[in-house]
Design a protein around this motif. Structure first.
Motif, mmCIF file in Angstrom:
data_model
loop_
_atom_site.group_PDB
_atom_site.id
_atom_site.type_symbol
_atom_site.label_atom_id
_atom_site.label_comp_id
_atom_site.label_asym_id
_atom_site.label_seq_id
_atom_site.Cartn_x
_atom_site.Cartn_y
_atom_site.Cartn_z
ATOM 1 N N ALA A 14 42.278 -10.539 14.362
ATOM 2 C CA ALA A 14 42.129 -10.538 15.820
ATOM 3 C C ALA A 14 40.757 -11.027 16.259
ATOM 4 O O ALA A 14 40.617 -11.620 17.333
ATOM 5 C CB ALA A 14 42.386 -9.133 16.362
ATOM 6 N N ASP A 15 39.738 -10.797 15.425
ATOM 7 C CA ASP A 15 38.373 -11.190 15.801
ATOM 8 C C ASP A 15 37.924 -12.481 15.122
ATOM 9 O O ASP A 15 36.734 -12.785 15.085
ATOM 10 C CB ASP A 15 37.391 -10.071 15.463
ATOM 11 C CG ASP A 15 37.400 -9.725 13.972
ATOM 12 O OD1 ASP A 15 38.311 -10.195 13.259
ATOM 13 O OD2 ASP A 15 36.503 -8.971 13.529
ATOM 14 N N HIS A 16 38.874 -13.252 14.569
ATOM 15 C CA HIS A 16 38.501 -14.483 13.866
ATOM 16 C C HIS A 16 37.914 -15.502 14.845
ATOM 17 O O HIS A 16 38.439 -15.687 15.955
ATOM 18 C CB HIS A 16 39.741 -15.083 13.185
ATOM 19 C CG HIS A 16 39.399 -16.087 12.122
ATOM 20 N ND1 HIS A 16 38.979 -17.369 12.415
ATOM 21 C CD2 HIS A 16 39.396 -15.998 10.763
ATOM 22 C CE1 HIS A 16 38.753 -18.028 11.295
ATOM 23 N NE2 HIS A 16 38.996 -17.218 10.273
ATOM 24 N N PRO A 17 36.809 -16.166 14.482
ATOM 25 C CA PRO A 17 36.172 -17.127 15.406
ATOM 26 C C PRO A 17 37.052 -18.313 15.778
ATOM 27 O O PRO A 17 36.769 -19.015 16.749
ATOM 28 C CB PRO A 17 34.920 -17.573 14.645
ATOM 29 C CG PRO A 17 35.152 -17.195 13.214
ATOM 30 C CD PRO A 17 36.035 -15.998 13.233
ATOM 31 N N ALA A 18 38.132 -18.563 15.021
ATOM 32 C CA ALA A 18 39.025 -19.672 15.380
ATOM 33 C C ALA A 18 39.669 -19.445 16.741
ATOM 34 O O ALA A 18 40.022 -20.408 17.433
ATOM 35 C CB ALA A 18 40.107 -19.836 14.311
ATOM 36 N N HIS A 19 39.828 -18.184 17.139
ATOM 37 C CA HIS A 19 40.451 -17.893 18.440
ATOM 38 C C HIS A 19 39.631 -18.492 19.580
ATOM 39 O O HIS A 19 40.190 -18.972 20.571
ATOM 40 C CB HIS A 19 40.600 -16.382 18.639
ATOM 41 C CG HIS A 19 41.650 -15.752 17.767
ATOM 42 N ND1 HIS A 19 42.996 -16.086 17.852
ATOM 43 C CD2 HIS A 19 41.552 -14.819 16.784
ATOM 44 C CE1 HIS A 19 43.678 -15.372 16.968
ATOM 45 N NE2 HIS A 19 42.837 -14.603 16.305
ATOM 46 N N ALA A 20 38.305 -18.458 19.456
ATOM 47 C CA ALA A 20 37.451 -19.023 20.512
ATOM 48 C C ALA A 20 37.672 -20.526 20.632
ATOM 49 O O ALA A 20 37.715 -21.080 21.741
ATOM 50 C CB ALA A 20 35.983 -18.716 20.222
ATOM 51 N N VAL A 21 37.818 -21.222 19.488
ATOM 52 C CA VAL A 21 38.072 -22.669 19.518
ATOM 53 C C VAL A 21 39.423 -22.953 20.167
ATOM 54 O O VAL A 21 39.554 -23.870 20.991
ATOM 55 C CB VAL A 21 38.020 -23.238 18.086
ATOM 56 C CG1 VAL A 21 38.310 -24.745 18.103
ATOM 57 C CG2 VAL A 21 36.662 -22.973 17.451
ATOM 58 N N GLY B 227 37.071 -11.857 4.636
ATOM 59 C CA GLY B 227 37.967 -12.788 5.318
ATOM 60 C C GLY B 227 37.581 -14.238 5.183
ATOM 61 O O GLY B 227 38.092 -15.083 5.925
ATOM 62 N N LEU B 228 36.689 -14.574 4.266
ATOM 63 C CA LEU B 228 36.260 -15.963 4.097
ATOM 64 C C LEU B 228 37.208 -16.708 3.163
ATOM 65 O O LEU B 228 37.740 -16.148 2.212
ATOM 66 C CB LEU B 228 34.856 -16.014 3.511
ATOM 67 C CG LEU B 228 33.721 -15.469 4.379
ATOM 68 C CD1 LEU B 228 32.437 -15.429 3.579
ATOM 69 C CD2 LEU B 228 33.553 -16.310 5.622
ATOM 70 N N THR B 229 37.423 -17.990 3.449
ATOM 71 C CA THR B 229 38.128 -18.883 2.529
ATOM 72 C C THR B 229 37.130 -19.926 2.061
ATOM 73 O O THR B 229 36.653 -20.732 2.861
ATOM 74 C CB THR B 229 39.326 -19.561 3.210
ATOM 75 O OG1 THR B 229 40.279 -18.574 3.570
ATOM 76 C CG2 THR B 229 39.981 -20.558 2.258
ATOM 77 N N MET B 230 36.797 -19.874 0.761
ATOM 78 C CA MET B 230 35.814 -20.792 0.203
ATOM 79 C C MET B 230 36.456 -21.616 -0.901
ATOM 80 O O MET B 230 37.263 -21.092 -1.674
ATOM 81 C CB MET B 230 34.615 -20.019 -0.356
ATOM 82 C CG MET B 230 33.743 -19.406 0.725
ATOM 83 S SD MET B 230 32.433 -18.363 0.036
ATOM 84 C CE MET B 230 33.382 -16.888 -0.344
#
Length: 549
Positions: free
Chosen positions: A72-79, A449-452
């Motif tokens: 829910a708080d993932h920064p992709a939502h802002a984009v 929650g990182l994908t590296m």
């Protein structure tokens, strides 16, 4: 977190579906089997700029889809919000590349630009490798990385606010100085013009009044003689006397006329009243038409002066008074300007002081953070068999800006006493990989929650060092998701999920496949990585030992 990748007709992949899991995901295979194609395909759907010839030979178009789980708080939502795209707990990216090079992209089934894909990719995936210029090897991003490591959002925001206030104060001061300079350039004119206007002091409507008076005086002599003649005819020697005589005669005869003369006498009485009023008006006109010849000269002189001044300043004569007020306001601004400039200069000085304090505080925080980061990276280098290497975060002055006055660069020296330099210039391939890994381990502590993605970051290392690399990758994956393309059996054995990439040639057509390996098959794959094409029982035993940890 990346959950799946669907690839169609890209390079030597005809159709491929992959489902990824949290933790450490390893991809292995022979050199040239197509491991890099997976990364090229993922980079394509993420909008990264890469190779152009991605469509499989003979196909009309290539297509890649990728889907991610979003908290829910993932920064992709802002984009997504900024781009006006649908949001949810799942994000689906799809991109098509036609054989003639045209590209089309969708996000959650809504058309979007490649730029939006790139903005999303910055929040979804981090790619690290020996030739990665998007991440840790790019010095332009080192200051941001250090600030994020130290959690300097607050001090950096204060610095940006102080920089903005400083810019606003500088703009106001520059505008005031320019305005004052322009007024000073015309100060002499202003003072002369105001003095001239004040001396004349024309009133609105005065020009019309003077013009009418002038024209009246110019024709007054002829007019006055006619009016005087009329006054004489109507006066006591003329009509007024005749009317008076007529009334006296009629009054004497009225008693014998049996009322017949009352109406005519009343009319004559009214005529006498009207005649008196007319005479009063004529007398007033005669007095008004009497003037001193010098008055005509004075009237003309003032009228011509008003008109000349109006022409000089290119305004209407009736606007001269308002124009004088405008000039007086400019002079008042000039006279008050020094005080305003002093105030603005004080405000500018205060803004510069505030920015300097905020920038100094940010510099101190960065220096403290740099010491902590250097210590943390050094601690990670020893297990990676680089205990003699030196990692240092250099902070040097640069041109002031919204983010302070510091330039930040990560430098390394591979041996004590050796000169230090940028990561990508000093370290060899294997050393660089280990520096990047150590740095990334330190930067991601406490994050989840990182994908590296690490592209052959273990190249050039083996044995215990490769095992240490694998264990660091597994530690990174514990809080998120890591995809590793590797040739190291030690790294592959530590993976929670294992895929093998293979290349096949059928009917003259080369294709690449990716197979998820269950534990029994992992033994043979790791044994192959240990011994080569001929897999021996000894290699299988070694593979089992690696898998057992």
């Amino acid at each position: 977190m990346l959950r799946g990748l669907d690839i169609s007709d890209m390079l030597i992949i005809d159709r491929l579906e992959l489902s990824f899991q949290p933790g450490l995901n390893v991809l292995t295979g022979e050199t040239g089997a197509g491991k890099s194609i997976l990364l090229d395909s993922l980079g394509f759907v993420l909008g990264w700029r890469g190779r152009a010839d991605l469509v499989r030979q003979g196909a009309k178009q290539g297509e890649v889809s990728a889907w991610f789980d979003l908290a829910a708080d993932h920064p992709a939502h802002a984009v997504l919000r900024e781009a006006g795209l649908p949001q949810g707990d799942e994000l689906i990216l799809r991109r098509i590349n036609t054989a003639d090079g045209r590209k089309t992209a969708w996000v959650n089934d809504r058309r979007c630009s490649g730029e939006v894909l790139r903005q999303l990719s910055d929040t979804l995936v981090e790619l690290h490798g020996q030739h990665d210029d998007r991440g840790l090897l790019n010095p332009r991003g080192h200051r941001i990385i250090l600030d994020e490591f130290a959690g300097l959002d607050g001090p950096r925001s204060k610095c940006r606010a102080a920089w903005a206030a400083k810019g606003k104060a500088a703009k106001a001061l520059a505008a005031a100085e320019a305005a004052m300079a322009a007024i000073r350039d015309e100060e002499e004119f202003l003072r002369h013009a105001v003095a001239e206007l004040d001396a004349l002091a024309p009133d609105p409507g005065e020009e019309a009044t003077l013009d009418a008076r002038r024209r009246m005086m110019q024709g007054a002599e002829k007019i006055r003689s006619d009016v005087v003649r009329a006054h004489e005819i109507l006066g006591q020697q003329g009509a007024e006397a005749a009317l008076g005589d007529a009334l006296r005669w009629l009054d004497g005869a009225a008693e014998k006329a049996e009322g017949a003369l009352e109406a005519p006498m009343a009319s004559l009485s009214r005529a006498m009243v009207e005649l008196d009023e007319a005479m009063d008006g004529i007398v007033g006109a005669i007095e008004g038409l009497s003037f001193n010849p010098a008055e005509l000269e004075d009237t003309e002189e003032r009228l011509f002066a008003i008109r000349a001044l109006a022409r000089k300043h290119e305004v209407l004569a009736d606007d001269l008074s308002g124009f004088a007020d405008t000039l007086r306001d400019k002079l008042a601004t000039l006279e008050a300007g020094d005080a305003d400039l002093s105030r603005l200069r004080r405000e500018m000085g205060a803004a510069e002081t505030a920015y300097g304090a905020a920038a100094d505080a940010l510099t101190r925080a960065r220096c403290k953070a740099a010491t902590a980061l250097d210590k943390a990276v050094t601690g990670e280098l020893a297990p990676l068999k680089m205990e003699r290497a030196v990692f240092k975060t250099q902070i040097t002055p640069e041109t002031p800006g919204p983010d302070g006055v510091d330039a930040v660069a990560f430098t390394v020296a591979t041996n004590p006493g050796a000169p230090s330099g940028p990561l990508n210039r000093i370290a060899s391939g294997g050393e660089l990989s280990r520096f990047l890994l150590a740095l990334k381990v330190c930067l991601t502590r406490g994050q989840s929650g990182l994908t590296m993605i690490f592209d052959e970051i273990d190249r050039g290392v083996g044995g215990a060092t490769a095992d240490a690399v694998g264990r660091r990758l597994a530690a990174l994956a514990a809080g998120g998701q890591v995809l590793v393309v590797t040739h190291s059996p030690q790294v592959a054995a530590l993976g929670a999920h294992h895929w093998r990439v293979e290349k096949h040639v059928r009917a003259g057509m080369t294709t690449s496949t990716v197979t998820a390996l269950p534990d029994p098959d992992r033994v043979d794959e790791i044994a192959r990585m240990l011994s080569g094409d001929t897999i021996t029982e000894e290699a299988r035993g070694a593979a089992r030992a690696l898998l057992a940890g």
